[in-house]
Every structure is written in C-alpha cells, then in structure tokens.
Design a protein around this motif. Structure first.
Motif, mmCIF file in Angstrom:
data_model
loop_
_atom_site.group_PDB
_atom_site.id
_atom_site.type_symbol
_atom_site.label_atom_id
_atom_site.label_comp_id
_atom_site.label_asym_id
_atom_site.label_seq_id
_atom_site.Cartn_x
_atom_site.Cartn_y
_atom_site.Cartn_z
ATOM 1 N N ALA A 218 -20.717 96.674 4.709
ATOM 2 C CA ALA A 218 -21.168 96.054 5.867
ATOM 3 C C ALA A 218 -22.165 95.032 5.253
ATOM 4 C CB ALA A 218 -22.016 96.994 6.694
ATOM 5 N N HIS B 167 -19.913 92.221 2.706
ATOM 6 C CA HIS B 167 -18.967 91.246 3.597
ATOM 7 C C HIS B 167 -19.106 91.272 5.106
ATOM 8 C CE1 HIS B 167 -16.498 92.140 0.094
ATOM 9 N NE2 HIS B 167 -16.682 93.280 0.132
ATOM 10 N N GLY B 168 -19.942 91.979 5.554
ATOM 11 C CA GLY B 168 -20.025 91.749 7.129
ATOM 12 C C GLY B 168 -21.493 90.930 7.649
ATOM 13 N N ASP C 54 -21.637 96.322 11.864
ATOM 14 C CA ASP C 54 -21.921 95.119 11.230
ATOM 15 C C ASP C 54 -21.650 93.961 12.114
ATOM 16 O OD1 ASP C 54 -19.614 93.636 10.162
ATOM 17 O OD2 ASP C 54 -19.621 95.486 9.056
ATOM 18 N N SER D 49 -19.937 91.209 11.548
ATOM 19 C CA SER D 49 -18.783 90.595 11.308
ATOM 20 C C SER D 49 -17.410 91.209 12.221
ATOM 21 C CB SER D 49 -17.954 90.676 10.045
ATOM 22 O OG SER D 49 -17.008 90.098 9.770
ATOM 23 N N GLY E 247 -19.359 92.069 16.649
ATOM 24 C CA GLY E 247 -19.121 92.696 15.214
ATOM 25 C C GLY E 247 -17.987 93.943 15.324
ATOM 26 N N LYS E 248 -18.197 94.717 14.353
ATOM 27 C CA LYS E 248 -17.310 96.004 14.340
ATOM 28 C C LYS E 248 -18.070 97.080 14.153
ATOM 29 C CE LYS E 248 -15.919 95.166 9.701
ATOM 30 N NZ LYS E 248 -16.833 93.895 9.316
#
Length: 162
Positions: free
Chosen positions: A73, A76-77, A110, A112, A152-153
């Motif tokens: 997270a 990359h996030g 995160d 993203s 985000g996700k």
C-alpha cells in the motif's frame, strides 16, 4: 493506538468475503502515514491487538501478511513521498483487523484504485513476492475498489482461528 467506528468493510458490503460478518466480535483500526516506520508500527499494532483478543498464536502469519499488505500500500498505493509528509495530513493507509467467529480478517486501505498485481517470481529477486506470501500464509485474500465518498481500494486476507 487504534480507532473505533464502523469497520471499513461495512462500507464495501460483505458479500465478497467468505465469512459471516454478523459474527463480528471485534475491530481495531490504525491509520498509517507514508513513512517506512509505518510497517513496524502496523506489526506492533497487530501484536497488541491479537494479544488482547487472546490470539497470540496467529501473530507470525498475520504479521507477515500485514507487513506485505502495508508495504504494498505504501509503495504502490500512495503517491506521496516521505518528504511530503505533513503531521496534520489524514492517514495515507488504514489497517483494520476484524475478529469474527473462527476467522480473523486483515484489511488494508490505500488511496489507489489500481488492482494489486502478483509479481513475477524470478530467481533471487527480492521484490514481487509479497502477494505470493499473502496467498501462502492466509486462507483467502482479495481486493475491492471503494465506492461512494471513499476513494481507493481495500486488500484483505482471511485467517482461520481455533
């Protein structure tokens, strides 16, 4: 250390998890900033939460998965670099631990919306193995984009408990 409130998975809906969320008996949430020491903070939070829930035997597997999910997270996030950290900024990443009947769920949010990618495991490469480890050490894992006012996700992993 953590916060109380509705579990972040309540915001997603429960149909995507292989557990009955009506058996939820505890949640613990921790906001994390985009800094390298956040991974250690997440592990420490996991240890104290599992001890409080009398699940210390779960720590090794859960801590490894928490470390991988939080690292992913943050790497990359989260687009912000450590130098951009502001003490008053909202947490870049949230870790939530949930205890259900015979299950423990670890969820990391995160900002993203990009899907997590399982990396290629090439020889002695030190990166790209995170989600392979999550798959090996948890009983199930997955992800889902957030909707509504949250962006985000959430990437989650499920562990069986006694």
């Amino acid at each position: 250390m953590g916060t109380e409130g509705p579990p972040m998975l309540d915001l997603l809906g429960h149909q995507f998890l292989p557990v009955d969320m009506r058996t939820l008996s505890g949640t613990a949430t921790l906001g994390l900033v985009s800094r390298p020491e956040s991974v250690r903070k997440a592990r420490d939070f996991t240890r104290s939460t599992l001890q409080g829930w009398r699940l210390p035997e779960q720590f090794d597997a859960v801590a490894l998965v928490v470390s991988e999910l939080v690292t992913n997270a943050l790497r990359h996030g989260v687009r912000a670099r450590s130098a951009d950290y502001e003490p008053t900024a909202p947490p870049a990443v949230e870790l939530e631990l949930m205890r259900c009947s015979r299950r423990l769920i670890c969820a990391v949010r995160d900002p993203s919306a990009a899907a997590p990618r399982v990396g290629e495991m090439e020889g002695a490469a030190e990166s790209g193995r995170g989600l392979h480890l999550v798959e090996c050490f948890s009983d199930n894992w997955g992800w889902r984009p957030l909707t509504g006012t949250r962006h985000g996700k959430v990437v989650w992993a499920v562990f069986r408990t006694g």
